[in-house]
Each structure stands twice: as structure tokens, then as C-alpha cells.
Design a protein around this motif. Sequence first.
Motif, PDB file in Angstrom:
ATOM      1  N   LEU A 126      -3.023   1.120  15.306  1.00  0.00           N
ATOM      2  CA  LEU A 126      -4.290   1.216  14.287  1.00  0.00           C
ATOM      3  C   LEU A 126      -4.703   2.565  13.772  1.00  0.00           C
ATOM      4  O   LEU A 126      -4.417   3.035  12.762  1.00  0.00           O
ATOM      5  N   PRO A 127      -4.749   3.131  14.608  1.00  0.00           N
ATOM      6  CA  PRO A 127      -5.266   4.837  14.523  1.00  0.00           C
ATOM      7  C   PRO A 127      -4.539   5.297  13.459  1.00  0.00           C
ATOM      8  O   PRO A 127      -5.320   6.339  12.814  1.00  0.00           O
ATOM      9  N   GLY A 128      -3.014   4.951  13.791  1.00  0.00           N
ATOM     10  CA  GLY A 128      -2.112   6.465  13.279  1.00  0.00           C
ATOM     11  C   GLY A 128      -2.910   5.993  11.354  1.00  0.00           C
ATOM     12  O   GLY A 128      -2.221   6.969  10.682  1.00  0.00           O
ATOM     13  N   VAL A 129      -3.410   4.261  11.850  1.00  0.00           N
ATOM     14  CA  VAL A 129      -2.933   4.617   9.910  1.00  0.00           C
ATOM     15  C   VAL A 129      -4.097   4.468   9.415  1.00  0.00           C
ATOM     16  O   VAL A 129      -3.609   5.012   8.385  1.00  0.00           O
ATOM     17  N   ILE A 130      -5.602   4.590  10.822  1.00  0.00           N
ATOM     18  CA  ILE A 130      -6.961   4.799   9.719  1.00  0.00           C
ATOM     19  C   ILE A 130      -6.469   6.130   9.827  1.00  0.00           C
ATOM     20  O   ILE A 130      -6.946   6.836   8.451  1.00  0.00           O
ATOM     21  N   ARG A 131      -6.295   6.678  10.085  1.00  0.00           N
ATOM     22  CA  ARG A 131      -5.750   8.807   9.808  1.00  0.00           C
ATOM     23  C   ARG A 131      -5.271   9.257   8.932  1.00  0.00           C
ATOM     24  O   ARG A 131      -5.423   9.976   8.035  1.00  0.00           O
ATOM     25  N   ARG A 132      -4.354   8.112   8.670  1.00  0.00           N
ATOM     26  CA  ARG A 132      -3.220   8.235   6.870  1.00  0.00           C
ATOM     27  C   ARG A 132      -4.273   8.074   6.068  1.00  0.00           C
ATOM     28  O   ARG A 132      -3.943   8.519   5.114  1.00  0.00           O
ATOM     29  N   HIS A 133      -5.066   6.949   5.894  1.00  0.00           N
ATOM     30  CA  HIS A 133      -5.523   6.279   5.427  1.00  0.00           C
ATOM     31  C   HIS A 133      -6.677   6.368   4.890  1.00  0.00           C
ATOM     32  O   HIS A 133      -7.412   6.136   3.530  1.00  0.00           O
ATOM     33  N   LEU A 134      -7.539   7.320   5.592  1.00  0.00           N
ATOM     34  CA  LEU A 134      -9.294   7.258   5.078  1.00  0.00           C
ATOM     35  C   LEU A 134      -9.168   8.834   4.945  1.00  0.00           C
ATOM     36  O   LEU A 134      -8.512   9.645   5.380  1.00  0.00           O
ATOM     37  N   ARG A 135     -10.135   8.777   3.707  1.00  0.00           N
ATOM     38  CA  ARG A 135     -10.299  10.274   3.240  1.00  0.00           C
ATOM     39  C   ARG A 135     -10.640  11.118   4.389  1.00  0.00           C
ATOM     40  O   ARG A 135     -11.505  10.678   5.048  1.00  0.00           O
ATOM     41  N   SER A 136     -10.945  12.109   4.147  1.00  0.00           N
ATOM     42  CA  SER A 136     -11.963  13.130   4.941  1.00  0.00           C
ATOM     43  C   SER A 136     -13.534  12.444   4.378  1.00  0.00           C
ATOM     44  O   SER A 136     -13.512  12.619   3.289  1.00  0.00           O
ATOM     45  N   GLY A 137     -14.215  13.126   6.000  1.00  0.00           N
ATOM     46  CA  GLY A 137     -15.556  11.876   5.339  1.00  0.00           C
ATOM     47  C   GLY A 137     -15.852  11.176   5.201  1.00  0.00           C
ATOM     48  O   GLY A 137     -16.858  10.416   5.504  1.00  0.00           O
ATOM     49  N   GLY A 138     -14.601  10.123   5.643  1.00  0.00           N
ATOM     50  CA  GLY A 138     -15.007   8.521   5.379  1.00  0.00           C
ATOM     51  C   GLY A 138     -14.900   8.383   6.807  1.00  0.00           C
ATOM     52  O   GLY A 138     -15.262   8.609   7.069  1.00  0.00           O
ATOM     53  N   LEU A 172       0.724  -1.421  -0.077  1.00  0.00           N
ATOM     54  CA  LEU A 172       0.158  -0.207  -0.055  1.00  0.00           C
ATOM     55  C   LEU A 172       0.821   0.803  -0.307  1.00  0.00           C
ATOM     56  O   LEU A 172       1.838   0.909   0.331  1.00  0.00           O
ATOM     57  N   ASP A 173       0.285   1.849  -0.960  1.00  0.00           N
ATOM     58  CA  ASP A 173       1.371   3.335  -0.972  1.00  0.00           C
ATOM     59  C   ASP A 173       1.224   4.312   0.738  1.00  0.00           C
ATOM     60  O   ASP A 173      -0.343   4.642   0.197  1.00  0.00           O
ATOM     61  N   PRO A 174       2.190   4.849   0.772  1.00  0.00           N
ATOM     62  CA  PRO A 174       1.631   5.586   1.694  1.00  0.00           C
ATOM     63  C   PRO A 174       0.623   6.793   1.929  1.00  0.00           C
ATOM     64  O   PRO A 174       0.382   7.883   2.487  1.00  0.00           O
ATOM     65  N   LYS A 175      -0.253   7.154   0.550  1.00  0.00           N
ATOM     66  CA  LYS A 175      -0.457   8.193   0.153  1.00  0.00           C
ATOM     67  C   LYS A 175      -1.989   7.982  -0.356  1.00  0.00           C
ATOM     68  O   LYS A 175      -2.447   8.685  -0.584  1.00  0.00           O
ATOM     69  N   ASP A 176      -1.700   6.369   0.024  1.00  0.00           N
ATOM     70  CA  ASP A 176      -3.390   6.046  -0.854  1.00  0.00           C
ATOM     71  C   ASP A 176      -4.187   6.046   0.073  1.00  0.00           C
ATOM     72  O   ASP A 176      -3.797   6.262   1.805  1.00  0.00           O
ATOM     73  N   ALA A 177      -5.191   6.492  -0.358  1.00  0.00           N
ATOM     74  CA  ALA A 177      -6.497   6.701   1.138  1.00  0.00           C
ATOM     75  C   ALA A 177      -7.989   6.278   0.204  1.00  0.00           C
ATOM     76  O   ALA A 177      -7.803   6.551  -0.673  1.00  0.00           O
ATOM     77  N   PHE A 178      -8.380   6.093   1.160  1.00  0.00           N
ATOM     78  CA  PHE A 178      -9.670   5.115   0.986  1.00  0.00           C
ATOM     79  C   PHE A 178     -11.066   5.773   1.691  1.00  0.00           C
ATOM     80  O   PHE A 178     -11.044   6.483   2.456  1.00  0.00           O
ATOM     81  N   GLU A 179     -12.292   6.239   1.372  1.00  0.00           N
ATOM     82  CA  GLU A 179     -13.685   6.565   1.305  1.00  0.00           C
ATOM     83  C   GLU A 179     -14.219   5.125   2.626  1.00  0.00           C
ATOM     84  O   GLU A 179     -14.443   5.868   3.200  1.00  0.00           O
ATOM     85  N   VAL A 180     -13.719   4.188   2.298  1.00  0.00           N
ATOM     86  CA  VAL A 180     -14.134   3.381   3.560  1.00  0.00           C
ATOM     87  C   VAL A 180     -12.514   1.957   3.377  1.00  0.00           C
ATOM     88  O   VAL A 180     -12.078   2.272   2.951  1.00  0.00           O
ATOM     89  N   ILE A 181     -12.745   1.996   4.814  1.00  0.00           N
ATOM     90  CA  ILE A 181     -11.475   0.779   5.308  1.00  0.00           C
ATOM     91  C   ILE A 181     -12.811   0.011   6.013  1.00  0.00           C
ATOM     92  O   ILE A 181     -13.619   0.394   7.063  1.00  0.00           O
ATOM     93  N   LEU A 182     -12.430  -1.152   5.832  1.00  0.00           N
ATOM     94  CA  LEU A 182     -13.123  -2.555   6.200  1.00  0.00           C
ATOM     95  C   LEU A 182     -11.800  -3.004   7.525  1.00  0.00           C
ATOM     96  O   LEU A 182     -11.162  -3.594   6.578  1.00  0.00           O
TER      97      LEU A 182
END
Length: 128
Positions: A59-71, A35-45
Motif C-alpha cells: 500500500l505505501p508504494g501505491v500511495i507514493r505513486r498516486h499522491l500528488r506532491s503536498g497531498g 486507474l491509470d498508473p500516472k494518475d495522481a490525486f490531492e487527497v486519497i482516502l
Amino acid sequence: GGKCVLEVAKLDWLDLDAAPSDDALSETGGTFASLDPKDAFEVILGSDLMYEMKPSVALPGVIRRHLRSGGTCLLAMKLRYENILKNFLAKVDECNLHCEVRKVEDDSGGESGAEAEAEAEKLFGGSK
């Protein structure tokens, strides 16, 4: 209807800069793009991700890094270790993430499938 694309990528949130080794590839049964560190997603499961303290508080830092704003991030787990959950939630606050904890009764009463489906409907909308 719309088109849905599902992609799979390797993510080791304790060592985000490490490339997958041959040993890691043989353990997973195949090769996965990292996974690219810049990848961001609308939904993370995620499911059953919290067994040990160190990865759980990372885990919360990873979620923060990869979850799009409003995701939306939806994690499902059986409560095994209350201390791990407590520390995870403290880290969620540090990362300025909004978190709701919802208990879904176990399936001994036969209701958990319906309850989980209702919660998913509230979060993601739509129909089957």
C-alpha cells in the motif's frame, strides 16, 4: 461554491498491470475503469485496508505513486494486527512518506464521532 467531481476506478495494488476480468466485474456488480498508473490525486482516502501482510506492505508504494506532491492520504482502520501495522509503517519510511498515527477512542464512550470530525477538520478544514 466550487464544483466537486468524484470518480471511481478499480485499483488492485498487488497487480497494477492486470485488466479487470469478467469474474472481477461480476463480483463488483459493475464495470469500473482501471486507474491509470500516472494518475495522481490531492487527497486519497482509505478505510479498513489492512487485513493481510502482503497487500498492507504494498500500500505505501501505491500511495507514493498516486499522491500528488503536498497531498494528503487519510487511512482509517481498527487496529487488529499490530505486526501488520508495524510492517506497513516500515514500508512508509522506505517510501519516504510522512506518516502520523492518531488513535481515536472507540465509540463506547460516545466521543469517537466528535474526535474523528475534529481530526478531519484539522486535516481538510472547511465546515459542514
